[in-house]
Design an enzyme around this catalytic site. Structure first.
Site, PDB file in Angstrom:
ATOM      1  N   THR A 132       0.752  -1.166   0.142  1.00 47.81           N
ATOM      2  CA  THR A 132      -0.099  -0.063  -0.002  1.00 47.81           C
ATOM      3  C   THR A 132       0.812   1.294  -0.073  1.00 47.81           C
ATOM      4  OG1 THR A 132      -1.408   1.335   1.348  1.00 47.81           O
ATOM      5  CG2 THR A 132      -0.354  -0.391   2.620  1.00 47.81           C
ATOM      6  N   ASP A 133       0.308   2.419  -0.571  1.00 49.55           N
ATOM      7  CA  ASP A 133       0.816   3.597  -0.502  1.00 49.55           C
ATOM      8  C   ASP A 133       0.859   4.239   1.080  1.00 49.55           C
ATOM      9  OD1 ASP A 133      -1.765   4.255  -0.143  1.00 49.55           O
ATOM     10  OD2 ASP A 133      -1.556   5.811  -1.627  1.00 49.55           O
ATOM     11  N   GLU A 134       0.224   3.526   2.000  1.00 46.93           N
ATOM     12  CA  GLU A 134       0.101   4.007   3.384  1.00 46.93           C
ATOM     13  C   GLU A 134       1.264   3.885   4.058  1.00 46.93           C
ATOM     14  OE1 GLU A 134      -3.690   3.350   5.370  1.00 46.93           O
ATOM     15  OE2 GLU A 134      -4.581   3.145   3.430  1.00 46.93           O
ATOM     16  N   TYR A 158      -1.897  -0.529  11.072  1.00 40.63           N
ATOM     17  CA  TYR A 158      -2.177  -1.276   9.599  1.00 40.63           C
ATOM     18  C   TYR A 158      -0.843  -0.822   8.770  1.00 40.63           C
ATOM     19  CZ  TYR A 158      -3.375  -1.847   4.649  1.00 40.63           C
ATOM     20  OH  TYR A 158      -3.192  -1.833   3.187  1.00 40.63           O
ATOM     21  N   LYS A 162       2.309  -3.156   7.149  1.00 38.05           N
ATOM     22  CA  LYS A 162       2.550  -3.315   5.600  1.00 38.05           C
ATOM     23  C   LYS A 162       4.055  -2.837   5.530  1.00 38.05           C
ATOM     24  CE  LYS A 162       0.265  -4.548   2.823  1.00 38.05           C
ATOM     25  NZ  LYS A 162      -0.125  -5.986   2.228  1.00 38.05           N
TER      26      LYS A 162
HETATM   27  P1  NAD Z   1      -9.312  -7.742   2.007  1.00 41.02           P
HETATM   28  O1  NAD Z   1      -9.190  -7.472   3.520  1.00 41.02           O
HETATM   29  O2  NAD Z   1     -10.513  -7.541   1.226  1.00 41.02           O
HETATM   30  O3  NAD Z   1      -8.948  -9.311   1.564  1.00 41.02           O
HETATM   31  C1  NAD Z   1      -7.851 -10.019   2.230  1.00 41.02           C
HETATM   32  C2  NAD Z   1      -7.738 -11.418   2.060  1.00 41.02           C
HETATM   33  O4  NAD Z   1      -6.862 -12.166   2.625  1.00 41.02           O
HETATM   34  C3  NAD Z   1      -9.402 -12.143   2.589  1.00 41.02           C
HETATM   35  O5  NAD Z   1      -9.639 -12.829   1.557  1.00 41.02           O
HETATM   36  C4  NAD Z   1      -8.751 -12.759   3.788  1.00 41.02           C
HETATM   37  O6  NAD Z   1      -9.441 -14.103   3.979  1.00 41.02           O
HETATM   38  C5  NAD Z   1      -7.392 -13.169   3.392  1.00 41.02           C
HETATM   39  N1  NAD Z   1      -6.434 -13.306   4.669  1.00 41.02           N
HETATM   40  C6  NAD Z   1      -6.400 -12.660   5.613  1.00 41.02           C
HETATM   41  N2  NAD Z   1      -5.560 -13.223   6.433  1.00 41.02           N
HETATM   42  C7  NAD Z   1      -4.913 -14.354   5.787  1.00 41.02           C
HETATM   43  C8  NAD Z   1      -4.072 -15.369   6.275  1.00 41.02           C
HETATM   44  N3  NAD Z   1      -3.274 -15.223   7.467  1.00 41.02           N
HETATM   45  N4  NAD Z   1      -3.703 -16.373   5.379  1.00 41.02           N
HETATM   46  C9  NAD Z   1      -4.491 -16.297   4.485  1.00 41.02           C
HETATM   47  N5  NAD Z   1      -5.388 -15.474   3.873  1.00 41.02           N
HETATM   48  C10 NAD Z   1      -5.416 -14.579   4.679  1.00 41.02           C
HETATM   49  O7  NAD Z   1      -7.985  -6.899   1.490  1.00 41.02           O
HETATM   50  P2  NAD Z   1      -7.894  -6.234   0.088  1.00 41.02           P
HETATM   51  O8  NAD Z   1      -8.602  -4.935   0.137  1.00 41.02           O
HETATM   52  O9  NAD Z   1      -8.381  -7.195  -1.084  1.00 41.02           O
HETATM   53  O10 NAD Z   1      -6.310  -5.928  -0.170  1.00 41.02           O
HETATM   54  C11 NAD Z   1      -5.495  -7.017  -0.581  1.00 41.02           C
HETATM   55  C12 NAD Z   1      -4.104  -6.784  -0.337  1.00 41.02           C
HETATM   56  O11 NAD Z   1      -3.845  -5.326  -1.096  1.00 41.02           O
HETATM   57  C13 NAD Z   1      -3.799  -6.223   0.794  1.00 41.02           C
HETATM   58  O12 NAD Z   1      -2.484  -6.790   1.041  1.00 41.02           O
HETATM   59  C14 NAD Z   1      -3.676  -4.786   1.242  1.00 41.02           C
HETATM   60  O13 NAD Z   1      -2.623  -4.362   2.117  1.00 41.02           O
HETATM   61  C15 NAD Z   1      -3.238  -4.582  -0.329  1.00 41.02           C
HETATM   62  N6  NAD Z   1      -3.945  -3.084  -0.647  1.00 41.02           N
HETATM   63  C16 NAD Z   1      -5.205  -2.650  -0.590  1.00 41.02           C
HETATM   64  C17 NAD Z   1      -5.562  -1.644  -0.900  1.00 41.02           C
HETATM   65  C18 NAD Z   1      -7.201  -1.264  -0.896  1.00 41.02           C
HETATM   66  O14 NAD Z   1      -7.653  -0.212  -1.274  1.00 41.02           O
HETATM   67  N7  NAD Z   1      -8.019  -2.013  -0.413  1.00 41.02           N
HETATM   68  C19 NAD Z   1      -4.801  -0.775  -1.648  1.00 41.02           C
HETATM   69  C20 NAD Z   1      -3.267  -0.906  -1.707  1.00 41.02           C
HETATM   70  C21 NAD Z   1      -2.949  -2.264  -1.230  1.00 41.02           C
HETATM   71  P1  TYD Z   2     -10.928   3.677   4.022  1.00 43.72           P
HETATM   72  O1  TYD Z   2     -11.965   3.099   2.988  1.00 43.72           O
HETATM   73  O2  TYD Z   2     -10.995   3.046   5.495  1.00 43.72           O
HETATM   74  O3  TYD Z   2      -9.415   3.514   3.441  1.00 43.72           O
HETATM   75  P2  TYD Z   2      -8.193   4.175   4.136  1.00 43.72           P
HETATM   76  O4  TYD Z   2      -8.227   4.377   5.476  1.00 43.72           O
HETATM   77  O5  TYD Z   2      -7.017   2.870   4.173  1.00 43.72           O
HETATM   78  O6  TYD Z   2      -7.646   5.378   3.227  1.00 43.72           O
HETATM   79  O7  TYD Z   2     -10.896   5.246   4.215  1.00 43.72           O
HETATM   80  C1  TYD Z   2     -10.858   6.182   3.318  1.00 43.72           C
HETATM   81  C2  TYD Z   2     -11.129   7.614   3.874  1.00 43.72           C
HETATM   82  O8  TYD Z   2     -12.345   7.772   4.292  1.00 43.72           O
HETATM   83  C3  TYD Z   2     -10.292   7.862   5.058  1.00 43.72           C
HETATM   84  O9  TYD Z   2      -9.842   9.140   5.030  1.00 43.72           O
HETATM   85  C4  TYD Z   2     -11.205   7.565   6.154  1.00 43.72           C
HETATM   86  C5  TYD Z   2     -12.612   7.992   5.439  1.00 43.72           C
HETATM   87  N1  TYD Z   2     -13.763   7.393   6.303  1.00 43.72           N
HETATM   88  C6  TYD Z   2     -14.742   7.869   6.596  1.00 43.72           C
HETATM   89  O10 TYD Z   2     -14.978   9.333   6.341  1.00 43.72           O
HETATM   90  N2  TYD Z   2     -15.933   7.426   7.134  1.00 43.72           N
HETATM   91  C7  TYD Z   2     -15.945   6.005   7.227  1.00 43.72           C
HETATM   92  O11 TYD Z   2     -16.988   5.728   7.851  1.00 43.72           O
HETATM   93  C8  TYD Z   2     -14.851   5.130   6.621  1.00 43.72           C
HETATM   94  C9  TYD Z   2     -14.892   3.848   6.635  1.00 43.72           C
HETATM   95  C10 TYD Z   2     -13.776   6.029   6.092  1.00 43.72           C
END
Ligand code: NAD
Ligand code: TYD
Length: 353
Positions: A132-134, A158, A162
């Protein structure tokens, strides 16, 4: 064949569906099926002979060894993680366990497997870590966007977990020569995102006529990437990325949270008229340590791999809202039980600001 972890979650399932739709090689999906993992995400391909699903933990070394031995993958793509910032504030333990310890165990087993490969398979092998960019922390309003050279400064449990996993990946490449790749992507949105994250939560609440809880003043900025674009970028990095490198992925779509919620309300007013959705917006107590702004400098992946996002925020958001409107049974199936407990825990204590 490739091994994907976390392929039943939001991004992982979009990746698996896209991978199989492109007619690519077979795939093993190792997923623990936490609250965020949903086999229904892959219902469309459950009978596809190219997909093997295994329920299990990336930290289970015996299981990972067995999968590597049995399937001899040419690559591993690691999506598995705990992924929600608010949950990491509520309970960081699971984030350390899966994102740090789990990645370590996975890396160790993959290293042993890779060291046992003969050429040319050994040279061609790749371990792609989806991050993630975070990890870069928070930008001021006028700061330049995150580049791959930006120093790590994670602020939430989180992002710290990461960042730790990214460091392990880097060290396993530097020390052992494991051909790793790391992608650092900004906020994703699109079909099958669990309704704890901003966009699906707002759609879900709006359709039920519930308050739309905006943290703080709604001025925090995220750079939104449509999930199919992210999956496409991962494919490009896997195919052409240079081992040991990291690649930032962005959507060229910086928006404040309030802009996002307004855009959602306006789309819903058009597609599901009859409610004044904007009137549901409620400002609530801010997230502790809330990062102000994320933005991606995508110059490296554009220059080296010729990749850039295709979807505009307007077109991607419309597709997303349409998907949620057409898939209310999916939403209902993931918003019972545990979900309601989470909503109560996270929102009941947020006084209306
Ligand atoms: P998500 O929470 O929707 O899915 C995570 C998946 O991993 C689930 O299917 C869960 O069952 C599985 N999992 C969790 N712990 C596990 C373990 N110990 N062993 C095997 N499987 C396990 O997450 P997502 O949003 O699809 O994100 C996927 C990846 O991308 C993550 O690594 C996250 O950090 C990264 N990412 C997400 C975003 C975003 O905006 N969602 C952005 C950048 C990077
Ligand atoms: P989120 O989808 O949780 O992603 P991240 O925190 O990883 O960026 O949140 C996106 C943005 O939205 C973040 O600035 C927090 C805000 N947010 C709200 O304002 N209300 C909400 O109920 C949630 C879940 C997030």
């Amino acid at each position: 064949m490739i091994l994907v972890t976390g392929g039943a979650g939001f991004i992982g399932s979009n990746f698996v569906l896209d991978w199989l739709a492109r007619g690519s090689e077979p795939l093993v999906n190792l997923d623990k099926l936490t609250y965020a993992g949903n086999p229904g995400n892959l219902a469309a391909v459950e009978n596809d002979p190219r997909l093997v699903f295994v329920q299990g933990d990336i930290a289970d070394r015996a299981l990972v060894t067995q999968l590597l031995r049995d399937h001899q993958p040419r690559a591993v793509v690691n999506f598995a993680a705990e992924s929600h910032v608010d949950r990491s504030i509520d309970g960081p333990g699971a984030f350390i366990q899966t994102n740090v310890v789990g990645t370590f165990h996975l890396l160790e087993e993959v290293r042993r497997y890779w060291q046992g490969l003969a050429e040319p398979e050994r040279g061609r092998f790749r371990f792609l870590h989806v991050s993630t960019d975070e990890v870069y922390g928070s930008l001021g309003r006028e700061d330049p966007a995150f580049a791959e050279t930006t120093a790590y400064a994670p602020n939430s449990p989180y992002s710290a977990s990461k960042a730790a996993s990214d460091h392990l990946i880097r060290a396993w490449h530097h020390t052992y020569g494991l051909p790793t790749l790391t992608s650092n992507c900004s906020n994703n949105y699109g079909p099958r995102q669990f309704p704890e994250k901003l966009i699906p939560l707002m759609i879900h609440n709006a359709l039920q006529g519930k308050a739309l809880p905006v943290y703080g003043d709604g001025a925090n900025v995220r750079d939104w990437v449509y999930v199919e674009d992210h999956c496409d970028a991962i494919g490009a990095i896997l195919a052409r990325g240079r081992p040991g490198e990291t690649y930032n992925i962005g959507g060229n779509a910086e928006k404040t949270n309030l802009q996002v919620v307004h855009a959602l309300c306006d789309l819903l007013a058009e597609l599901r008229p009859g409610t004044d959705y904007r009137a549901l917006i409620t400002f609530v107590t801010d997230r502790p340590g809330h990062d102000l702004r994320y933005a991606i400098d995508g110059a490296k992946i554009a220059r080296e791999l010729g990749w850039q996002p295709r979807e505009s925020f307007a077109s991607g958001l419309r597709k997303t809202v349409q998907w949620y409107l057409a898939n209310q049974s999916w939403v209902n199936s993931v918003t019972s039980g545990e979900y309601q407990q989470w909503v109560d825990r996270n929102y009941a204590t947020r006084a209306v600001a």
